[in-house]
Scaffold this motif. Structure first.
Motif, mmCIF file in Angstrom:
data_model
loop_
_atom_site.group_PDB
_atom_site.id
_atom_site.type_symbol
_atom_site.label_atom_id
_atom_site.label_comp_id
_atom_site.label_asym_id
_atom_site.label_seq_id
_atom_site.Cartn_x
_atom_site.Cartn_y
_atom_site.Cartn_z
ATOM 1 N N GLY A 181 0.813 -1.205 0.000
ATOM 2 C CA GLY A 181 0.000 0.000 0.000
ATOM 3 C C GLY A 181 0.850 1.259 0.000
ATOM 4 O O GLY A 181 0.553 2.233 -0.705
ATOM 5 N N MET A 182 1.947 1.240 0.762
ATOM 6 C CA MET A 182 2.874 2.374 0.788
ATOM 7 C C MET A 182 3.494 2.600 -0.588
ATOM 8 O O MET A 182 3.621 3.740 -1.055
ATOM 9 C CB MET A 182 3.967 2.128 1.827
ATOM 10 C CG MET A 182 3.490 2.165 3.263
ATOM 11 S SD MET A 182 4.745 1.559 4.426
ATOM 12 C CE MET A 182 6.084 2.718 4.125
ATOM 13 N N GLN A 183 3.876 1.509 -1.238
ATOM 14 C CA GLN A 183 4.455 1.625 -2.580
ATOM 15 C C GLN A 183 3.449 2.248 -3.551
ATOM 16 O O GLN A 183 3.799 3.109 -4.361
ATOM 17 C CB GLN A 183 4.888 0.253 -3.098
ATOM 18 C CG GLN A 183 6.149 -0.286 -2.450
ATOM 19 C CD GLN A 183 6.515 -1.650 -2.999
ATOM 20 O OE1 GLN A 183 5.929 -2.653 -2.624
ATOM 21 N NE2 GLN A 183 7.463 -1.678 -3.899
ATOM 22 N N GLY A 184 2.204 1.798 -3.456
ATOM 23 C CA GLY A 184 1.167 2.318 -4.341
ATOM 24 C C GLY A 184 0.950 3.809 -4.156
ATOM 25 O O GLY A 184 0.817 4.562 -5.138
ATOM 26 N N ILE A 185 0.934 4.260 -2.893
ATOM 27 C CA ILE A 185 0.755 5.691 -2.598
ATOM 28 C C ILE A 185 1.925 6.502 -3.162
ATOM 29 O O ILE A 185 1.741 7.567 -3.757
ATOM 30 C CB ILE A 185 0.627 5.912 -1.079
ATOM 31 C CG1 ILE A 185 -0.688 5.297 -0.580
ATOM 32 C CG2 ILE A 185 0.693 7.399 -0.740
ATOM 33 C CD1 ILE A 185 -0.810 5.260 0.924
ATOM 34 N N CYS A 186 3.146 5.984 -2.983
ATOM 35 C CA CYS A 186 4.329 6.685 -3.493
ATOM 36 C C CYS A 186 4.271 6.825 -5.017
ATOM 37 O O CYS A 186 4.615 7.882 -5.574
ATOM 38 C CB CYS A 186 5.599 5.941 -3.094
ATOM 39 S SG CYS A 186 5.987 6.028 -1.339
ATOM 40 N N GLU A 187 3.856 5.780 -5.688
ATOM 41 C CA GLU A 187 3.790 5.816 -7.145
ATOM 42 C C GLU A 187 2.733 6.816 -7.621
ATOM 43 O O GLU A 187 2.941 7.544 -8.605
ATOM 44 C CB GLU A 187 3.502 4.424 -7.687
ATOM 45 C CG GLU A 187 4.694 3.476 -7.540
ATOM 46 C CD GLU A 187 4.336 2.028 -7.843
ATOM 47 O OE1 GLU A 187 3.124 1.760 -8.044
ATOM 48 O OE2 GLU A 187 5.244 1.191 -7.863
ATOM 49 N N ILE A 188 1.597 6.869 -6.914
ATOM 50 C CA ILE A 188 0.546 7.840 -7.276
ATOM 51 C C ILE A 188 1.044 9.266 -7.062
ATOM 52 O O ILE A 188 0.844 10.146 -7.910
ATOM 53 C CB ILE A 188 -0.732 7.582 -6.439
ATOM 54 C CG1 ILE A 188 -1.375 6.253 -6.857
ATOM 55 C CG2 ILE A 188 -1.719 8.732 -6.617
ATOM 56 C CD1 ILE A 188 -2.513 5.812 -5.948
ATOM 57 N N MET A 189 1.711 9.503 -5.934
ATOM 58 C CA MET A 189 2.231 10.838 -5.641
ATOM 59 C C MET A 189 3.273 11.250 -6.672
ATOM 60 O O MET A 189 3.324 12.403 -7.101
ATOM 61 C CB MET A 189 2.836 10.861 -4.235
ATOM 62 C CG MET A 189 1.814 10.761 -3.118
ATOM 63 S SD MET A 189 2.587 10.658 -1.489
ATOM 64 C CE MET A 189 3.351 12.279 -1.381
ATOM 65 N N ALA A 199 12.415 13.707 -6.829
ATOM 66 C CA ALA A 199 13.639 13.057 -6.356
ATOM 67 C C ALA A 199 13.416 12.466 -4.965
ATOM 68 O O ALA A 199 13.854 11.347 -4.668
ATOM 69 C CB ALA A 199 14.785 14.054 -6.336
ATOM 70 N N GLU A 200 12.727 13.193 -4.115
ATOM 71 C CA GLU A 200 12.448 12.694 -2.772
ATOM 72 C C GLU A 200 11.505 11.496 -2.823
ATOM 73 O O GLU A 200 11.659 10.520 -2.075
ATOM 74 C CB GLU A 200 11.843 13.816 -1.918
ATOM 75 C CG GLU A 200 12.798 14.993 -1.718
ATOM 76 C CD GLU A 200 12.101 16.165 -1.062
ATOM 77 O OE1 GLU A 200 10.879 16.067 -0.807
ATOM 78 O OE2 GLU A 200 12.775 17.176 -0.812
ATOM 79 N N LEU A 201 10.512 11.578 -3.699
ATOM 80 C CA LEU A 201 9.578 10.459 -3.841
ATOM 81 C C LEU A 201 10.285 9.225 -4.392
ATOM 82 O O LEU A 201 9.969 8.096 -4.009
ATOM 83 C CB LEU A 201 8.412 10.855 -4.749
ATOM 84 C CG LEU A 201 7.375 11.786 -4.123
ATOM 85 C CD1 LEU A 201 6.391 12.273 -5.172
ATOM 86 C CD2 LEU A 201 6.635 11.076 -2.998
ATOM 87 N N ASP A 202 11.241 9.444 -5.290
ATOM 88 C CA ASP A 202 12.015 8.315 -5.816
ATOM 89 C C ASP A 202 12.776 7.620 -4.696
ATOM 90 O O ASP A 202 12.832 6.385 -4.635
ATOM 91 C CB ASP A 202 13.001 8.797 -6.887
ATOM 92 C CG ASP A 202 12.304 9.112 -8.199
ATOM 93 O OD1 ASP A 202 11.154 8.645 -8.377
ATOM 94 O OD2 ASP A 202 12.902 9.804 -9.047
ATOM 95 N N LEU A 203 13.362 8.407 -3.797
ATOM 96 C CA LEU A 203 14.081 7.825 -2.664
ATOM 97 C C LEU A 203 13.130 7.062 -1.738
ATOM 98 O O LEU A 203 13.448 5.981 -1.242
ATOM 99 C CB LEU A 203 14.805 8.924 -1.880
ATOM 100 C CG LEU A 203 16.029 9.538 -2.557
ATOM 101 C CD1 LEU A 203 16.549 10.711 -1.726
ATOM 102 C CD2 LEU A 203 17.121 8.491 -2.735
ATOM 103 N N LEU A 204 11.959 7.642 -1.493
ATOM 104 C CA LEU A 204 10.971 6.992 -0.642
ATOM 105 C C LEU A 204 10.479 5.687 -1.271
ATOM 106 O O LEU A 204 10.330 4.667 -0.590
ATOM 107 C CB LEU A 204 9.806 7.939 -0.392
ATOM 108 C CG LEU A 204 8.700 7.438 0.553
ATOM 109 C CD1 LEU A 204 9.284 7.085 1.921
ATOM 110 C CD2 LEU A 204 7.601 8.483 0.694
#
Length: 379
Positions: A181-189, A199-204
């Motif tokens: 679920g965390m991965q999915g949220i990061c990809e949407i963001m 860049a920060e989202l890529d690291l997350l």
């Protein structure tokens, strides 16, 4: 017995007088003193499956609310208070329910002439005021004595093991769902946001992927140790896989200041194996090489064909200490301190138990250290 029901195992029993005589044989035997000290439940049954000897651990397993419960003359299911033991008048082993019972099936095999039997059993019983399940592992074998046939049975209580296994399965299922679920949220963001925050989202996203990989890796390791891992075979290209793993490992913290390269003469061929397990082996090999190297060192990974096998290897300039070489694949052994030591052990476990291959290494002052995994082209 209910009309029309054919007993799964014979219902007839030995007379009380004969049971007493048989019990005396074992009570006066030197073996009784030894068996009584074993930390496992032990019972000896006669040819009608009735107990003529039991040690303290077995009586403890059978006791429930009766510390001095007498199990002499009872069958195993009766002694252990199995709910199925009272379905038919013939007792333990004589009902249709008993056909799927590990105890009854094991005893049936012994009566049919098997030398040794082992299996798992789970039975329901009333533990005091509540229903409980008793899980155990069973070993049994024939024990001829003085013209009579007896059967020795050893029981190991596996309830704690089963509970832990269930807890592990639930934990891995739930935690992987959360991370997914965390991965999915990061990809949407990342899709919605633009500019510097990407860049920060890529690291997350990378961090959540690593967490997911670590959890899956530990789950696979646990399943492999328990013998529950299911191998999935697919066709792979040697060089493609090796390049993928090297590219992945270059992002590791341990790779900073070091050079990780693929050998130029590496073979490119197709073979069949479990990609996930082999990837874990190659990651561990390269991780160990990186951790054993210093700043400025070069770690080389390669693959070649060897007499119908494919051989992956990783070289680093370091040397494995002489005193550590004999223990390098032992579980929980590590030259890097406590809390380590599953990497090399896992490599050997995965390769030799599941992939039909072998893992080894060579290390000396002049040549450095090379770990390898050698696998068949087809499994």
């Amino acid at each position: 017995m209910n009309a029309g029901v054919v007993p799964f195992l014979p219902a007839q029993r030995t007379s009380i007088t004969k049971i007493g005589r048989q019990a005396q044989i074992f009570a006066s035997s030197p073996a009784a003193g030894v068996l009584n000290r074993l930390p496992l439940g032990v019972a000896v049954c006669n040819d009608t499956r009735q107990i003529i000897y039991s040690n303290e651990k077995f009586r403890e397993l059978a006791s429930l609310d009766c510390p001095n419960k007498d199990v002499l003359g009872q069958r195993l299911g009766e002694a252990l208070s199995c709910l199925g033991a009272n379905i038919e008048i013939g007792g333990c082993g004589t009902s249709e329910t008993c056909r799927s019972c590990g105890v009854a099936r094991s005893m049936g095999k012994l009566l049919a002439g098997a030398d040794t039997v082992q299996g798992e059993c789970s039975l329901a019983r009333h533990g005091g005021k509540r229903l409980e399940t008793l899980d155990f592992r069973l070993w049994a074998w024939g024990l001829p004595y003085n013209g009579e046939m007896f059967h020795a049975i050893i029981l190991t209580d596996t309830r704690a093991e089963k509970r832990l296994s269930l807890i592990e399965r639930i934990f891995y299922h739930d935690i992987l769902n959360i991370v997914s679920g965390m991965q999915g949220i990061c990809e949407i963001m990342r899709e919605e946001e633009e500019g510097a925050r990407n860049a920060e989202l890529d690291l997350l996203l990378f961090a959540t992927e690593r967490i997911n990989d670590l959890i899956v890796s530990q789950r696979d390791f646990t399943q492999a140790e328990h013998g529950d891992y299911e191998v999935t075979v697919s066709k792979l290209g040697t060089l493609s896989l090796l390049n993928d793993i090297v590219a992945f490992m270059r992002r590791e913290t341990s790779a900073r200041g070091k050079t990780l390269v693929v050998a130029k003469d590496s073979s490119d061929a197709f073979f069949a194996t479990d990609r996930k397990l082999l990837a874990r082996i190659l990651v561990n090999m390269q991780k160990n090489a990186l951790e054993a190297s210093g700043p400025g060192d070069t770690i080389t990974a390669g693959c070649d064909l060897d007499d119908g096998h494919v051989r992956f290897w990783v070289h680093n300039p370091g040397v494995v200490p002489e005193e550590a070489r004999a223990q390098i694949f032992r579980r929980a052994f590590s030259t890097k301190g406590t809390g380590r030591g599953l990497g090399t052990y896992g490599m050997k476990l995965f390769a030799e138990k599941y992939l039909g291959g072998e893992v080894g290494f060579a290390s000396d002052d002049d040549a450095g250290t090379t770990f390898f995994v050698r696998l068949p082209l087809e499994i």
